[in-house]
Design a protein around this motif. Structure first.
Motif, PDB file in Angstrom:
ATOM      1  N   ILE A 511       0.834  -1.203   0.000  1.00  0.00           N
ATOM      2  CA  ILE A 511       0.000   0.000   0.000  1.00  0.00           C
ATOM      3  C   ILE A 511       0.868   1.251   0.000  1.00  0.00           C
ATOM      4  CG2 ILE A 511      -1.638   1.322   1.388  1.00  0.00           C
ATOM      5  CD1 ILE A 511      -2.767  -1.445   2.287  1.00  0.00           C
ATOM      6  N   ALA A 512       1.924   1.245   0.810  1.00  0.00           N
ATOM      7  CA  ALA A 512       2.791   2.429   0.894  1.00  0.00           C
ATOM      8  C   ALA A 512       3.457   2.725  -0.437  1.00  0.00           C
ATOM      9  CB  ALA A 512       3.851   2.220   1.978  1.00  0.00           C
ATOM     10  N   THR A 513       3.929   1.693  -1.122  1.00  0.00           N
ATOM     11  CA  THR A 513       4.729   1.912  -2.332  1.00  0.00           C
ATOM     12  C   THR A 513       3.912   1.944  -3.604  1.00  0.00           C
ATOM     13  OG1 THR A 513       5.153  -0.472  -2.421  1.00  0.00           O
ATOM     14  CG2 THR A 513       6.798   0.900  -1.309  1.00  0.00           C
ATOM     15  N   ARG A 514       2.681   1.477  -3.562  1.00  0.00           N
ATOM     16  CA  ARG A 514       1.836   1.457  -4.770  1.00  0.00           C
ATOM     17  C   ARG A 514       0.649   2.407  -4.703  1.00  0.00           C
ATOM     18  NH1 ARG A 514       6.096  -1.781  -4.578  1.00  0.00           N
ATOM     19  NH2 ARG A 514       6.244  -3.200  -6.342  1.00  0.00           N
ATOM     20  N   LEU A 515       0.199   2.746  -3.516  1.00  0.00           N
ATOM     21  CA  LEU A 515      -1.029   3.526  -3.391  1.00  0.00           C
ATOM     22  C   LEU A 515      -0.874   4.813  -2.590  1.00  0.00           C
ATOM     23  CD1 LEU A 515      -3.613   0.688  -2.623  1.00  0.00           C
ATOM     24  CD2 LEU A 515      -3.337   1.932  -4.782  1.00  0.00           C
ATOM     25  N   SER A 516       0.181   4.942  -1.824  1.00  0.00           N
ATOM     26  CA  SER A 516       0.204   6.009  -0.832  1.00  0.00           C
ATOM     27  C   SER A 516       1.359   6.979  -0.987  1.00  0.00           C
ATOM     28  CB  SER A 516       0.218   5.388   0.578  1.00  0.00           C
ATOM     29  OG  SER A 516       0.259   6.387   1.570  1.00  0.00           O
ATOM     30  N   GLU A 517       2.572   6.531  -0.718  1.00  0.00           N
ATOM     31  CA  GLU A 517       3.713   7.437  -0.633  1.00  0.00           C
ATOM     32  C   GLU A 517       4.324   7.694  -2.015  1.00  0.00           C
ATOM     33  OE1 GLU A 517       6.308   5.500   2.065  1.00  0.00           O
ATOM     34  OE2 GLU A 517       4.842   5.480   3.706  1.00  0.00           O
ATOM     35  N   PRO A 518       4.952   8.847  -2.196  1.00  0.00           N
ATOM     36  CA  PRO A 518       5.641   9.120  -3.463  1.00  0.00           C
ATOM     37  C   PRO A 518       6.763   8.109  -3.693  1.00  0.00           C
ATOM     38  CG  PRO A 518       5.448  11.119  -2.141  1.00  0.00           C
ATOM     39  CD  PRO A 518       5.061   9.979  -1.249  1.00  0.00           C
ATOM     40  N   ARG A 519       7.009   7.788  -4.949  1.00  0.00           N
ATOM     41  CA  ARG A 519       8.074   6.867  -5.300  1.00  0.00           C
ATOM     42  C   ARG A 519       8.563   7.188  -6.705  1.00  0.00           C
ATOM     43  NH1 ARG A 519       7.515   0.955  -6.129  1.00  0.00           N
ATOM     44  NH2 ARG A 519       9.248   1.452  -7.520  1.00  0.00           N
ATOM     45  N   GLY A 520       9.728   6.632  -7.064  1.00  0.00           N
ATOM     46  CA  GLY A 520      10.251   6.793  -8.406  1.00  0.00           C
ATOM     47  C   GLY A 520       9.644   5.789  -9.362  1.00  0.00           C
ATOM     48  N   ARG A 521      10.108   5.826 -10.600  1.00  0.00           N
ATOM     49  CA  ARG A 521       9.534   4.966 -11.633  1.00  0.00           C
ATOM     50  C   ARG A 521      10.274   3.646 -11.781  1.00  0.00           C
ATOM     51  NH1 ARG A 521       8.826   8.111 -17.140  1.00  0.00           N
ATOM     52  NH2 ARG A 521       7.799   6.149 -17.629  1.00  0.00           N
ATOM     53  N   VAL A 522      11.405   3.464 -11.119  1.00  0.00           N
ATOM     54  CA  VAL A 522      12.190   2.249 -11.310  1.00  0.00           C
ATOM     55  C   VAL A 522      12.154   1.404 -10.052  1.00  0.00           C
ATOM     56  CG1 VAL A 522      13.698   3.378 -12.978  1.00  0.00           C
ATOM     57  CG2 VAL A 522      14.336   3.382 -10.571  1.00  0.00           C
ATOM     58  N   ALA A 523      12.485   0.134 -10.211  1.00  0.00           N
ATOM     59  CA  ALA A 523      12.480  -0.786  -9.071  1.00  0.00           C
ATOM     60  C   ALA A 523      13.466  -0.330  -8.013  1.00  0.00           C
ATOM     61  CB  ALA A 523      12.839  -2.195  -9.544  1.00  0.00           C
ATOM     62  N   GLY A 524      13.037  -0.375  -6.775  1.00  0.00           N
ATOM     63  CA  GLY A 524      13.874   0.025  -5.661  1.00  0.00           C
ATOM     64  C   GLY A 524      13.809   1.491  -5.309  1.00  0.00           C
ATOM     65  N   ALA A 525      13.137   2.288  -6.135  1.00  0.00           N
ATOM     66  CA  ALA A 525      13.013   3.725  -5.854  1.00  0.00           C
ATOM     67  C   ALA A 525      11.811   3.951  -4.950  1.00  0.00           C
ATOM     68  CB  ALA A 525      12.875   4.513  -7.152  1.00  0.00           C
ATOM     69  N   ILE A 526      11.941   3.477  -3.709  1.00  0.00           N
ATOM     70  CA  ILE A 526      10.835   3.489  -2.760  1.00  0.00           C
ATOM     71  C   ILE A 526      11.323   4.041  -1.431  1.00  0.00           C
ATOM     72  CG2 ILE A 526       9.619   1.544  -3.818  1.00  0.00           C
ATOM     73  CD1 ILE A 526      10.946  -0.295  -1.755  1.00  0.00           C
ATOM     74  N   GLY A 527      10.372   4.352  -0.566  1.00  0.00           N
ATOM     75  CA  GLY A 527      10.705   4.780   0.782  1.00  0.00           C
ATOM     76  C   GLY A 527      11.055   3.592   1.653  1.00  0.00           C
ATOM     77  N   ARG A 528      11.110   3.825   2.927  1.00  0.00           N
ATOM     78  CA  ARG A 528      11.494   2.769   3.858  1.00  0.00           C
ATOM     79  C   ARG A 528      10.361   1.756   4.032  1.00  0.00           C
ATOM     80  NH1 ARG A 528      15.961   3.581   7.028  1.00  0.00           N
ATOM     81  NH2 ARG A 528      16.969   5.632   6.898  1.00  0.00           N
ATOM     82  N   ILE A 529      10.695   0.492   3.868  1.00  0.00           N
ATOM     83  CA  ILE A 529       9.759  -0.593   4.159  1.00  0.00           C
ATOM     84  C   ILE A 529      10.532  -1.673   4.905  1.00  0.00           C
ATOM     85  CG2 ILE A 529       8.343  -0.128   2.123  1.00  0.00           C
ATOM     86  CD1 ILE A 529       9.626  -2.620   0.828  1.00  0.00           C
TER      87      ILE A 529
END
Length: 543
Positions: A511-529
């Protein structure tokens, strides 16, 4: 079978920092995510445990590699110039077919046991990890059975052979075969997905018809029969065309085999009907409605196969990362690598979870189940297949140059990754079908709303994303926004399934990485999980 270890000390160097050969794998026992979601779908875990252990053996995986290295060969004529129109396969292909057919890949959903379609769907997932090409003929055999219900006589004649759990590759008439497979030949040059433009002609002759025309794609041309479409006097009609007749071969001429990017173990062909004997299936003019029963079920398999390809790619990449060091650290201990693998693992588990959840609806019997199955399978097919090629590429990159050579399975998986998005309705066709289903079947929309509402209040971020979707799309949009709409709905539905069945850390990370928090367009460009919790779902990791 035990093997003598290979030499590690060579004349020029010592082999170090390379993972050892893996030996037998347990595709069920080493996959906690599969166990979770198969259990939630009502699948038969004992059956899947046996099948997963068998398919994961070194021998079966080697057969998959051999079947791809030695593709099928077209033999048009015998030595005397007589037409054969046969495709010859490498023995490993037949071994894989025997394993799948014998385990009930095509038969299980129709034998009356609970969770039959869900168990079948999980078998698609497991088989795709070893050799995805053999799935095609077995999938079409499975999917043809509901279409055969349009004719009681054909149903009674063919279904016992299609569900016999016996793989009989001999060229002989149906009545003398222990088991049979069924293929499909719909597409023509001028129409592609627009099958209403098909030009193949059907002329009645007694209690059957004769077909004349060209088919641009015939899947699995060595099947014992084919469902096909042709123009009869009453309009576009569905027919069953047997390959073998009493006393000879039917008038089905293979023109050439397709030289495909992937799916190399499986034959796909251009064929022509030269007065081929055919049995009408359903009423004249009802061809599209009849064949859609088959298409609906093949779509379930095209929604599950990408999950299997993703699992196989991630399994090889994570194994490499756990047994390879760089810059004095194991790859898996490097935070950036963990972020990449965990991000990819969320797409894989989401695809697996949604596919099996939809399969459960195929096992249902209510109008609500049928409506949700039609809509849900389209959403699952669309999203999973759009994610698959990028995931396989990233897994290849994890392995560096090794991932790009045929010594590893990654090139095979990469070639296969786009296929299931194209088969049985490419992305645009699926999106239009989603809009059409919502417009024509109000119960489908109601069922989807109920699915999403089941998790209301469990995660504030999910609730906010659902509200944002409804504000953006208060009603289904026009065609131009159909992909955005389908992606949004499929992602929300996936999140709802993960909230119900996956560990909290996995559902929350999705939910955080797909629906909620901002992220980049490439794999691994995510916030803390919690990468440890996510990676644990791959098996073999400690948190």
């Amino acid at each position: 079978m035990s093997q003598t270890p290979a030499h590690e000390t060579l004349a020029t160097h010592e082999v170090m920092n390379q993972p050892a050969a893996r030996g037998d794998l347990d595709l069920w026992g080493d996959d906690p995510a599969l166990q979770t979601h198969a259990g939630a779908s009502g699948a038969d875990g004992d059956h899947l445990a046996d099948y997963g252990a068998k398919m994961g053996t070194q021998a079966m995986r080697a057969a998959g590699r051999d079947a791809n290295r030695h593709p099928p060969e077209l033999v048009l004529f015998d030595a005397g110039g007589r037409r054969l129109d046969e495709v010859r396969f490498q023995p490993a292909y037949h071994a894989l077919m025997q394993a799948g057919v014998g385990a009930g890949y095509a038969a299980l959903p129709w034998e009356g046991a609970a969770g039959g379609h869900a168990s079948h769907a999980a078998m698609v997932y497991l088989t795709s990890q070893v050799e995805p090409g053999v799935c095609c003929p077995m999938t079409m055999t499975y999917a043809a059975i509901p279409a055969l219900r349009a004719d009681t006589a054909l149903l009674g004649e063919w279904v016992p052979k299609l569900t016999a759990r016996a793989y009989d590759l001999e060229a002989k008439v149906l009545a003398r075969k222990a088991g049979a497979t069924l293929g499909m030949a719909m597409t023509e040059k001028q129409g592609g997905s627009d099958i209403r433009s098909n030009a193949t002609r059907a002329v009645p002759e007694g209690d059957h018809y004769r077909l004349t025309g060209h088919k641009w794609f015939c899947s699995a041309p060595m099947s014992d029969g084919f469902l096909t479409l042709a123009q009869a006097e009453g309009g576009l009609t569905c027919f069953l065309v047997p390959r073998w007749l009493e006393g000879g071969r039917n008038g089905i001429h293979i023109q050439r085999l397709k030289d495909k990017l992937g799916n190399r173990a499986n034959a796909s062909a251009e064929i022509e009907y030269h007065g081929a004997l055919a049995h009408r299936l359903g009423e004249e003019g009802a061809g599209v409605r009849t064949i859609l029963e088959m298409v609906h079920h093949t779509r379930l398999d095209t929604a599950m196969a990408p999950a299997g390809l993703m699992r196989a790619a991630l399994d090889h990449a994570s194994h490499w990362a756990r047994h390879r060091s760089a810059f004095q650290k194991q790859l898996i201990d490097q935070p950036l690598m963990r972020s990449v693998l965990a991000d990819l693992a969320l797409d894989w588990e989401g695809t697996l979870a949604l596919g099996l959840h939809v399969a459960r609806a195929f096992d249902g019997t209510s109008p609500r189940d049928r409506a949700f199955a039609r809509l849900g399978v389209a959403l699952a097919k669309f999203l999973g297949n759009k994610l698959c090629p990028g995931l396989v590429y990233e897994a290849m990159e994890v392995m560096g140059g090794m991932g790009y050579v045929e010594d590893t399975p990654l090139p095979l998986l990469y070639r296969e990754a786009p296929l299931n998005s194209i088969w049985e309705g490419s992305g645009n066709v699926i999106c239009l079908d989603i809009l059409r289903t919502l417009a024509r079947e109000p119960l489908a929309g109601e069922a989807l709303s109920e699915e999403l509402a089941q998790v209301a209040g469990q995660d504030a971020r999910f609730d906010a994303a659902l509200r944002a979707h409804m504000q953006t799309f208060p009603k289904p949009p026009g065609e131009a926004q159909a992909r955005w709409y389908a992606e949004s709905l499929a992602t929300l539905l996936t999140a709802s399934v993960l909230l119900r069945h996956a560990p909290d850390a996995v559902a929350g990370a999705y939910i955080a990485t797909r629906l909620s928090e901002p992220r980049g367009r490439v794999a691994g460009a995510i916030g803390r999980i919690d990468t440890g919790a996510v990676l644990a779902r791959l098996g073999g990791f400690s948190q």
